[in-house]
Design an enzyme around this catalytic site. Sequence first.
Site, mmCIF file in Angstrom:
data_model
loop_
_atom_site.group_PDB
_atom_site.id
_atom_site.type_symbol
_atom_site.label_atom_id
_atom_site.label_comp_id
_atom_site.label_asym_id
_atom_site.label_seq_id
_atom_site.Cartn_x
_atom_site.Cartn_y
_atom_site.Cartn_z
ATOM 1 N N ASP A 1 0.813 -1.222 0.000
ATOM 2 C CA ASP A 1 0.000 0.000 0.000
ATOM 3 C C ASP A 1 0.848 1.275 0.000
ATOM 4 O O ASP A 1 0.448 2.302 0.552
ATOM 5 C CB ASP A 1 -0.963 0.018 1.211
ATOM 6 C CG ASP A 1 -1.896 -1.163 1.209
ATOM 7 O OD1 ASP A 1 -2.227 -1.651 0.111
ATOM 8 O OD2 ASP A 1 -2.289 -1.604 2.306
ATOM 9 N N LYS B 1 1.734 2.251 -4.984
ATOM 10 C CA LYS B 1 2.267 1.697 -6.237
ATOM 11 C C LYS B 1 1.335 1.976 -7.415
ATOM 12 O O LYS B 1 1.791 2.334 -8.501
ATOM 13 C CB LYS B 1 2.466 0.174 -6.100
ATOM 14 C CG LYS B 1 3.485 -0.212 -5.038
ATOM 15 C CD LYS B 1 3.595 -1.719 -4.892
ATOM 16 C CE LYS B 1 2.348 -2.391 -4.374
ATOM 17 N NZ LYS B 1 1.959 -2.022 -3.007
ATOM 18 N N ALA C 1 -4.156 -7.813 -3.641
ATOM 19 C CA ALA C 1 -3.684 -6.459 -3.943
ATOM 20 C C ALA C 1 -4.868 -5.513 -4.135
ATOM 21 O O ALA C 1 -5.926 -5.917 -4.602
ATOM 22 C CB ALA C 1 -2.843 -6.481 -5.220
ATOM 23 N N GLY C 2 -4.668 -4.267 -3.763
ATOM 24 C CA GLY C 2 -5.645 -3.212 -4.044
ATOM 25 C C GLY C 2 -4.853 -1.975 -4.411
ATOM 26 O O GLY C 2 -4.198 -1.390 -3.556
ATOM 27 N N HIS C 3 -4.856 -1.638 -5.687
ATOM 28 C CA HIS C 3 -4.054 -0.503 -6.167
ATOM 29 C C HIS C 3 -4.988 0.639 -6.568
ATOM 30 O O HIS C 3 -5.837 0.463 -7.444
ATOM 31 C CB HIS C 3 -3.172 -0.936 -7.348
ATOM 32 C CG HIS C 3 -2.159 -1.980 -6.961
ATOM 33 N ND1 HIS C 3 -1.293 -2.569 -7.847
ATOM 34 C CD2 HIS C 3 -1.867 -2.521 -5.753
ATOM 35 C CE1 HIS C 3 -0.523 -3.432 -7.206
ATOM 36 N NE2 HIS C 3 -0.857 -3.432 -5.937
ATOM 37 N N GLN D 1 1.878 -5.974 -3.257
ATOM 38 C CA GLN D 1 2.349 -6.085 -1.868
ATOM 39 C C GLN D 1 3.656 -5.294 -1.702
ATOM 40 O O GLN D 1 3.880 -4.365 -2.451
ATOM 41 C CB GLN D 1 2.517 -7.550 -1.450
ATOM 42 C CG GLN D 1 1.204 -8.308 -1.297
ATOM 43 C CD GLN D 1 0.617 -8.804 -2.608
ATOM 44 O OE1 GLN D 1 1.296 -9.406 -3.422
ATOM 45 N NE2 GLN D 1 -0.657 -8.570 -2.843
ATOM 46 N N GLY E 1 -10.792 -2.824 3.500
ATOM 47 C CA GLY E 1 -11.347 -1.691 4.249
ATOM 48 C C GLY E 1 -10.844 -1.606 5.682
ATOM 49 O O GLY E 1 -11.250 -0.719 6.439
#
Length: 422
Positions: free
Chosen positions: A13, A16, A39-41, A223, A300
């Site tokens: 986080d 990226k 992943a959450g981009h 990550q 979240g």
Amino acid sequence: MANTILVGAQWGDEGKGKIIDVLTEQADLVVRTQGGNNAGHTVHIKGQKYILHLVPSGILRKNKVCVIGNGVVVDPVSLVQEIEGLRKLGIRIDRNLVLSETAHLVFPYHRELDAQRETFKGKNKIGTTKRGIGPAYGDKAARTGLRVLDLINPERFKQQLELKIKENNEILKAFGAQPLSFKQVHAEYRAAGDYLKPFVANTVILLHQAVRRGDGILFEGAQGTFLDIDHGTYPFVTSSNTTAGGACTGSGVPPHRMDRVVGVMKAYTTRVGEGPLPTENAEIADMLHAMGREFGATTGRPRRCGWFDSIATRHASMVNGIDELAVTNVDGLDSVETIKVCIGYRDGAKRYDYVPNDIEALSRCVPIYAEFPGWRTPTHNARKWKDLPAKTRSYLKALAELSDAKLAIASVGPGREQTIII
Ligand code: GDP
Ligand code: IMO
Ligand code: MG
């Protein structure tokens, strides 16, 4: 553009997605090489927020080819949902997205086992995203996984899935969990397979053709360094190589075709999930959460926050071979009076200038801090290096020097335009 590997230099986080979006302008292809939809981009463009999980962030720019490489673990149902969601937001996805035929698949039993193992561990849990990542990579390493190739071969898929569901239902029963219905999983996955088939290709061949043409390739890490299965704070890590080497194995592009490594890091530190975080600090966490920042893009969950840890980022430079640094979230420190930076760890009488491998030793480590005067000025409107307050520039220069890499980008807001190229 020089072939560029972009990695997270902290615990994930780092921003990226935003930096990938900026760098994609110069690239022809963007490739994900490891991880999955854990992943959450996040990318903000003209007031619209996009969160990418499996689809490379490069998809938001026109005429870029985005590749989900062989090293990624793909939940096909979730990928279909992601593609549909992006299409609804007006993003074109057709021949510009390519899915490796040898990427491994994530199944509902992987997700269920992920959750069951976490519950079983109790207070020793990892705090996973419960996306089934660990069990899916486990099957890959045990040579019992199913791949995209299998998904798009209906006869073979049916036979293989039937066996896998049978085997995993036994394990789920032992945990006291509900067994899965083969019929239901099969129907769902076959539908996803049909949907995804047009995207599937031999991406190793595709990438080598691109290399031969001299196209610029951007490798989008997921990550961060300290979540790497080998170099991270094991066992509080993910199940893939998040460091630069993962870009080679996860794409089939060899090391001597890589030209540069960019490390992304925040001007402070965050981590989501369990495990040691030496510079964790409640005050900075409260400040950032009150600003509505630092909540996980995938789950979240509120992220744990702390001061910048240069012992960690220097280690990241070493194991990734970071040439250039992108420092994000500089604006997050705009109101801080005195900023601390960790320059060493102390464990009793022992002092460390590197990250100890023993997780118990690292958990005992107390940071040794250097202090920097805060600039106490909003930075979100800065567009050039000289627009930044002198104290911000000094702080950023110190971060780069301590991290042993060259400062190349500073980010002062989530927007594409809030980026300073140095
Ligand atoms: P990633 O997983 O490394 O792509 O990072 P995430 O998207 O999970 O989390 C980074 C968060 O920081 C996102 O909400 C971004 O929109 C945000 N972000 C990135 N750079 C900046 C910045 O310079 N300033 C601010 N305020 N937010 C940023
Ligand atoms: P991006 O790409 C931050 C963390 C989880 C957990 C550990 C293992 O957005 O930076 P997993 O589900 O992978 O088995 O969880 O890794 N984690 C991340 N933390 N950013 C991520 O991805 C992460 N992906 C996994 O919180 O601590
Ligand atoms: Mg993220």
